[in-house]
Structure formats: structure tokens, C-alpha cells
Design an enzyme around this catalytic site. Sequence first.
Site: not given
Ligand code: ADP
Ligand code: ZN
Length: 609
Positions: A206-208, A505, A210-212, A428-429
Site C-alpha cells: 500500500p502507499p506510504g 474461506d 516505504g517502498k521508495t 477469527h484468525e
Molecule cells: P511509498 O513509496 O511506499 O509510497 P515512501 O517510501 O514514499 O512510501 O514513504 C513515504 C514516507 O513515509 C517516507 O519518506 C518516510 O518518512 C515515511 N516512511 C514510510 N515507511 C517508513 C519506514 N518503514 N520507516 C521510516 N519511515 C517510513
Molecule cells: Zn478466514
Amino acid sequence: MKEVKSPKKPLLFYYFAVLLAIFMFNMIIAPLMSGSQSTEVDYGTFMDMIEEKNIGVVQVEDTQILFTNKDETQTYKTVPMEDPTLTERLHDAGAQFGRVIEESISPFWTLCLTTILPILIFIGIGQYMSKKLMNQMGGKNAMSFGMGKSNAKVYVPSTQGISFSDVAGEDEAKESLQEIVDYLHNPEKYTEAGASMLKGILLVGPPGTGKTMLAKAVAGEANVPFFSISGSEFVEMFVGMGASKVRDLFSQAKEKAPCIVFIDEIDAIGKKRNSGSGYGGNDEREQTLNQLLTEMDGFGGNTGVIILAATNRPESLDPALTRPGRFDRRVPVELPDLKGREEILKVHAQKIKMSDDVDLHTIARMAAGASGAELAIIINEAALRAVRNGRVIVNQSDLEESIEVVIAGYQKKNAVLSDKEKRIVAYHEIGHALVAAKQSNSAPVQKITIIPRTSGALGYTMQVETGDKYLMTKEEIEDKIATYTGGRAAEEVVFGQITTGASNDIEQATKLARAMITRYGMSDQFDMVAMETVHNQYLGGDASLICSEETQKEIDRKVVELVRKQHEKARRILEDNRAKLDELAGFLYEKETITGDEFMEILNGGDRQ
Ligand code: ADP
Ligand code: ZN
């Protein structure tokens, strides 16, 4: 790591300005310059000058007479009149008949002055400005500008690069990416062994989450350049630009290899192509995708260019992208669990001053379902609140307030579980896991989590077979059905209420029960008679019935009977182990993710808090 973005030049603006300048030049200055330099006089003056014998060269034409004074310092022109004796008089005045060189500006120079010069000036200004802009941004790596260039951001490796330790939690993802870092450190080791490194890795989550950050951290750990571009940037520009941007991006990357290329939102270009569609609108995206595939196939495994791509919709990707040799590894980057949330909060809290009363564990617990990005916002929001109240030190109530502000925002979009729901999901789990564990023919539980998944599941219980399995006994299938029904059974046993959470299920259990009867010959009634054939076995398998209507009714009845029997078994198991069920569910509710070992420890242990 320093981020250098080659400035987006408003190309259209430049072209427009040049066109405007040319237009103005032609309207105002050009007429002044291109006009003849000879002085226009009346015929009388011409006659006077003949009288005065003040004529140098003369050129008589039908429409005009051009002439110079005696010293040939000045050119004149006049309109011819009916004058039969003119030639004679001119001769008498000692004029030479010849070609008067009109001192007008030659067409070449006119062209230069009106068109080429302004263009040169404006290109000069444009280049000067973009250079200045790049210098301001500190880019040595800045790229020359042109229409087809990619807008990739380049991160020049530097000592302050992001490392894995900056990314809190996500240990599994980091572990899978460690191999890439190792490869970038010593590619020789791999080449020597004849192994070729992966080309593409798909970060799914999901977004946010930490993929980037993870992609940047790989580049930071390996100390290599990092190119980043978003999938939507590829397609947003003019038609035909996407493909050339991809080409450009990869040619730059190959120059800078070893390096990391990060493509965010790859689903924007990598969506499934719908074959039959007659709409031309997707051509651009398809061309871009094809170019990407071509580039990926074009370079060998050991060029040192590693492509990381991020998506939160892996199921919508074109299968061509996930084929071997392309994005063939998938690294899940899921929402953080309680421990992960606490770690992320800690990382971000380093940047601000916190009072001693702050308890990040409690904050992490309150922020169930929040992503890393949201947690970072929570910390920042708390700091802002402290400042608003005239303090520089953030306290617990700032953080708690800030959760409410931020959660109110994301609760709507993420459907974060309420406390009651979380409790139900936990039971449930554990229901699944406990039923599995109490039956001898079930695979051991590996991991149980109640963190909502990218797939939409609210929680899941992962079971892993201890070895490869190609055959299943009738008992194993029955136990599996019982395990599927265990989730719902737990809801019934504990809450006396049932929810929609068991829909998947139910589907799985029904499929298995049906197959037992119609395909595996596992019912007494029908013996080894096939009642279904399966087409496209490798593509999920559509089954079609091959039996009479009465038999179908009988099958349906049999399926219900089979599932009901297992459901009852599951309920019995849970009732018999109610204490453990409560203890385990409570533990899972607290921790949100538990390992199979933790599960077994509680299950087999005595009283444990
Ligand atoms: P995505 O690419 O998955 O949408 P980002 O890597 O851009 O997410 O993360 C956005 C911001 O959220 C980062 O700049 C950071 O500040 C914070 N963040 C997200 N995941 C983490 C993590 N695992 N540890 C520390 N900061 C995180
Ligand atoms: Zn189930």
C-alpha cells in the site's frame, strides 16, 4: 544523498517567446532596415542636378530612375516622366549610364537580422537560464534538455545516503533486497559463479509503506546512483514521448551503471493490455510498456542496472511484465505491525525534541492500521501542535491529539479496523490456526497477522507445508476444509454472531468439498465417476459439469453435508480449547502479528500471560 532533478523546462514557453520576438522584429525593425537607402527626390530636383552637371551614374528603368551625385556619395531615385530628350541631356551633363548599386540591405542579411539572430539570442538566453537553474540546484549530473529526455530524478551517491537502518521495520523486505546490495558491491563474485543478477524487482504494498525509501536505501547501501521516475510521468506528456523517455532513461542508466532505476507507480504504464479493445487511447501507454519490455530484455543480467518498481496493484499488471527475466521477484512491503509502527515512530521522533513522558508504544498501539508515511505525519503534526502552544518540546498529549487529526483523515480512506472489529478478526484468525493445529493432518502455522493486507483481507493465517506435496489424502482435504471453517466457527463460539469476514474461506471450502466429490472420487455415493472436467488447468481451471440434473442436485446436497460436518468439527475443537483460544486471540490482538513459534509456545505452554 543529494537529489538533483533536471529542471522541467517550459519548452513551449521558449518556442512561443522566440516566435513572438520574430514577429515583433519583422513588424518594427525590419521595415526600417530593409528599405532602400536611396533618397527619393522629385523629377524637378533630378532636372536641376542635370543642369548643374551633378550626376555620376544613372540607370533609367521603366518604373524608376536611379542616380548618384557626381562624387557618387549619395544615391537618389525618382519616378520617370515623359521626357524624350533626357538621355541626350544626361549625356551632355557627363553622366555615365550604368548600374546604380542601391545601398539596400541584401536579402541574406535581412534574413539573418529578422529571423536567425533572434532565434540565436533566445536559445542563448534559454540555455543560460537553464544552466543557471541547474547550478543553483548543485547538479553536476544535470542533463541537457530536449523534448525526449526523461524527467528522471538522479540521486548522486554521497556520504549522507539513506541506508536500511533509516527504514524501520520491513525486515523481510530488507532481507530480500540485501542480495542486490551484495551484488552491487561485488559483481565479480556473481559473474565468476556464472550467476546473473535479477533485473527487476517489484515492491508490492500500500502507499506510504516505504517502498521508495527501500529503493533509495538499496542505492545508498551500495553507494550507486539512483534514478527515479514515476510511471504516470511517462504517459502524461505529448504523444509518443513515453517510449522515447524510457529509451533515454535506460541509456542514461547504462552509462552510470552500476545503478538503481526506480519506477514508482508502474501500474500506470504496466496495466494489463486488453487485447480486443478497439480504443486507440491506450496506444501511448502500450508503446511505453513495449519499450520498457524491450529495454529490459535488451540488457544482460550483469550490466549492473537493477530496476526496482513499486505498485499497490500487482494484480492489475500486464503478465508480460512479471515474466521471468523481467520483474520476476516480488517483495511485499506491507503495513507495519505494532512493533514496526513503534520503530517507525522512533525513527521519526529522533528529529524532534520529546518530553520524558512520551510513550511511543502507546502511540503505536493507538495508530493501528497507519502506514509509515502516516506515522511520519503524526510526529510532525505533534511537533506543529507543540509550536502552536508555544513549546519546543513535544509531549504525549500532542501526539495523541495528532493521531486523532491524522486518523480522522485516513480512517475514511483506509477503513481502519475499529477496536471491536480488530478483536473479531483476531479471534477469527486464531480460529483457523487453532483448528489447524489441533488436527493431525494440517500443515504447521507459519505466521498469523491481523494487519490488513494489500489483497483486501483483514487478516490471514499462513500455513506452510513441511515439504513438497503432490498428493493429498482424503483426511487432509477434510482437515483443510475444517481449517477454512475455523474462522467463522470462532466467531460463533465467542461472539455468538457471524460476520462477512469469512467469504473467502467459504469459497475455498466449497471448492475443495466440490472437487472431492466431482473430481477426486472421494465420496461413497459416486465412487470414481467424474462429474466435472477441467479446462485450462494451468490458468486456474474452469470446471464444467458433465452430469445429469438430478446428479447435480445430489452433488450440491453432498457438498453441503461435507462442509457442515467439518464446520461442526471445527466448532467442537474450539469449544474444547476455549481457554487457549482466548489467550491466543488476546496475544494476537496485542501484537497484531505473531509467528508460528510464538503460537505453538502459547498453545503448548502452561499458563502464560
Ligand atoms: P511509498 O513509496 O511506499 O509510497 P515512501 O517510501 O514514499 O512510501 O514513504 C513515504 C514516507 O513515509 C517516507 O519518506 C518516510 O518518512 C515515511 N516512511 C514510510 N515507511 C517508513 C519506514 N518503514 N520507516 C521510516 N519511515 C517510513
Ligand atoms: Zn478466514
